[in-house]
Design a protein around this motif. Structure first.
Motif, short mmCIF file in Angstrom:
data_model
loop_
_atom_site.label_atom_id
_atom_site.label_comp_id
_atom_site.label_asym_id
_atom_site.label_seq_id
_atom_site.Cartn_x
_atom_site.Cartn_y
_atom_site.Cartn_z
N ALA A 125 13.02 9.89 -1.71
CA ALA A 125 12.17 9.71 -2.90
C ALA A 125 11.14 8.60 -2.69
N GLY A 126 11.48 7.62 -1.86
CA GLY A 126 10.57 6.51 -1.64
C GLY A 126 9.65 6.67 -0.44
N MET A 127 9.77 7.79 0.25
CA MET A 127 8.95 8.00 1.45
C MET A 127 7.58 8.56 1.06
N VAL A 128 6.85 7.78 0.31
CA VAL A 128 5.54 8.20 -0.19
C VAL A 128 4.51 8.18 0.93
N LYS A 129 3.46 8.96 0.75
CA LYS A 129 2.37 8.95 1.71
C LYS A 129 1.55 7.68 1.50
N PRO A 130 1.26 6.93 2.57
CA PRO A 130 0.47 5.71 2.41
C PRO A 130 -0.88 6.00 1.75
N LEU A 131 -1.30 5.11 0.86
CA LEU A 131 -2.57 5.29 0.16
C LEU A 131 -3.74 5.07 1.11
N SER A 132 -4.88 5.62 0.75
CA SER A 132 -6.09 5.39 1.53
C SER A 132 -6.48 3.92 1.43
N VAL A 133 -7.32 3.47 2.33
CA VAL A 133 -7.78 2.08 2.32
C VAL A 133 -8.45 1.75 0.99
N SER A 134 -9.31 2.65 0.51
CA SER A 134 -10.06 2.38 -0.71
C SER A 134 -9.14 2.28 -1.93
N ARG A 135 -8.22 3.22 -2.05
CA ARG A 135 -7.34 3.20 -3.22
C ARG A 135 -6.38 2.01 -3.16
N ALA A 136 -5.83 1.75 -1.98
CA ALA A 136 -4.93 0.60 -1.85
C ALA A 136 -5.67 -0.70 -2.14
N SER A 137 -6.93 -0.79 -1.70
CA SER A 137 -7.72 -2.00 -1.93
C SER A 137 -8.03 -2.19 -3.41
N LEU A 138 -8.32 -1.08 -4.10
CA LEU A 138 -8.58 -1.15 -5.54
C LEU A 138 -7.36 -1.69 -6.28
N LEU A 139 -6.19 -1.15 -5.96
CA LEU A 139 -4.96 -1.61 -6.61
C LEU A 139 -4.66 -3.06 -6.27
N ALA A 140 -4.85 -3.42 -5.01
CA ALA A 140 -4.56 -4.79 -4.58
C ALA A 140 -5.48 -5.80 -5.26
N CYS A 141 -6.73 -5.43 -5.46
CA CYS A 141 -7.68 -6.33 -6.12
C CYS A 141 -7.39 -6.44 -7.61
N TRP A 142 -7.11 -5.30 -8.25
CA TRP A 142 -6.85 -5.32 -9.69
C TRP A 142 -5.60 -6.13 -10.01
N TYR A 143 -4.51 -5.82 -9.30
CA TYR A 143 -3.28 -6.55 -9.58
C TYR A 143 -3.32 -7.96 -8.99
N GLY A 144 -4.23 -8.17 -8.03
CA GLY A 144 -4.45 -9.52 -7.53
C GLY A 144 -5.04 -10.42 -8.61
N LEU A 145 -5.93 -9.86 -9.43
CA LEU A 145 -6.48 -10.61 -10.55
C LEU A 145 -5.39 -10.97 -11.55
N ASP A 146 -4.51 -10.01 -11.81
CA ASP A 146 -3.38 -10.28 -12.70
C ASP A 146 -2.50 -11.39 -12.12
N HIS A 147 -2.29 -11.33 -10.80
CA HIS A 147 -1.48 -12.36 -10.14
C HIS A 147 -2.14 -13.73 -10.29
N MET A 148 -3.44 -13.80 -10.10
CA MET A 148 -4.15 -15.08 -10.26
C MET A 148 -4.01 -15.61 -11.69
N LEU A 149 -4.08 -14.71 -12.66
CA LEU A 149 -3.96 -15.11 -14.06
C LEU A 149 -2.54 -15.56 -14.40
N GLY A 150 -1.64 -15.38 -13.44
CA GLY A 150 -0.29 -15.91 -13.62
C GLY A 150 -0.29 -17.41 -13.84
#
Length: 202
Positions: free
Chosen positions: A67-92
């Motif tokens: 169930a956890g063997m997901v297909k790795p995300l594309s660079v663009s999609r992974a980068s979008l998620l990392a940046c968005w949740y990175g902002l949330d992390h900074m607001l921590g």
């Protein structure tokens, strides 16, 4: 104490991170500590799926084989998620600033997931490292260390090979942070929590 305590438990699926985090929170709560349990993010920013009003795609139920063997995300999609949740992390920083100083915040999974989980293998590591550097530093970042083969037998969401690879990535990429330490989780949940508390000094 300058601010609330902040502890992260991470690791491969089935390693026991949620069980350890829950048991730690329960133990501290019984002792009279003020505890907050969070998963993955501080939740200051809405999730991307909520903003786009998207529902998650159908997937295998948790606990089923691969169930956890997901297909790795594309660079663009992974980068979008990392940046968005990175902002949330900074607001921590803001989140912790307004928490009572005696609060203990316990995460099972965190923004650090971007450095080792299968979905983000294609993500340039500079992105999560940047946001981790700019975000609040946990008092302890830890992973329950268990035999990958035992984990796979008990909870086969990941292959034993993937579990080993995730542990390897965690070891290589988290040891750069002074607040990281693995914890032996082979002697049962109570002993694991005692060891974690000793590391966190709580």
């Amino acid at each position: 104490m300058a601010r609330a305590r902040y502890i992260i438990v991470l690791g491969p699926d089935g390693s026991g991170k949620t069980t350890v985090a829950d048991q730690l929170a329960h133990t501290l709560d019984i002792e009279g500590h003020s505890v907050t349990r969070l998963n993955f993010s501080f939740g200051i920013l809405p999730s991307i799926s909520t903003m786009l009003r998207r529902t998650s795609r159908s997937q295998k139920p948790e606990g089923t084989r691969n169930a956890g063997m997901v297909k790795p995300l594309s660079v663009s999609r992974a980068s979008l998620l990392a940046c968005w949740y990175g902002l949330d992390h900074m607001l921590g920083h803001v989140y912790l600033k307004f928490c009572p100083r005696n609060e203990i915040i316990i995460f099972a999974r965190s923004y650090h997931d971007f450095l080792y989980q299968r979905a983000y293998i294609n993500l340039p590591r500079i992105i999560p490292r940047l946001f981790i550097a700019l975000g609040p530093k946990p008092d302890l970042l830890t992973t329950p260390l268990r035999d990958p083969n035992v984990i796979h037998v008990q909870k086969p969401e990941l292959t034993d090979v993937e579990i080993k690879q995730q542990y390897t990535r965690i070891s290589k990429r988290m040891h750069r942070y002074r607040y990281f330490s693995g914890v032996d989780a082979t002697r049962g949940i109570k002993q694991t929590v005692l060891s974690l508390r000793a590391l966190a000094k709580i």
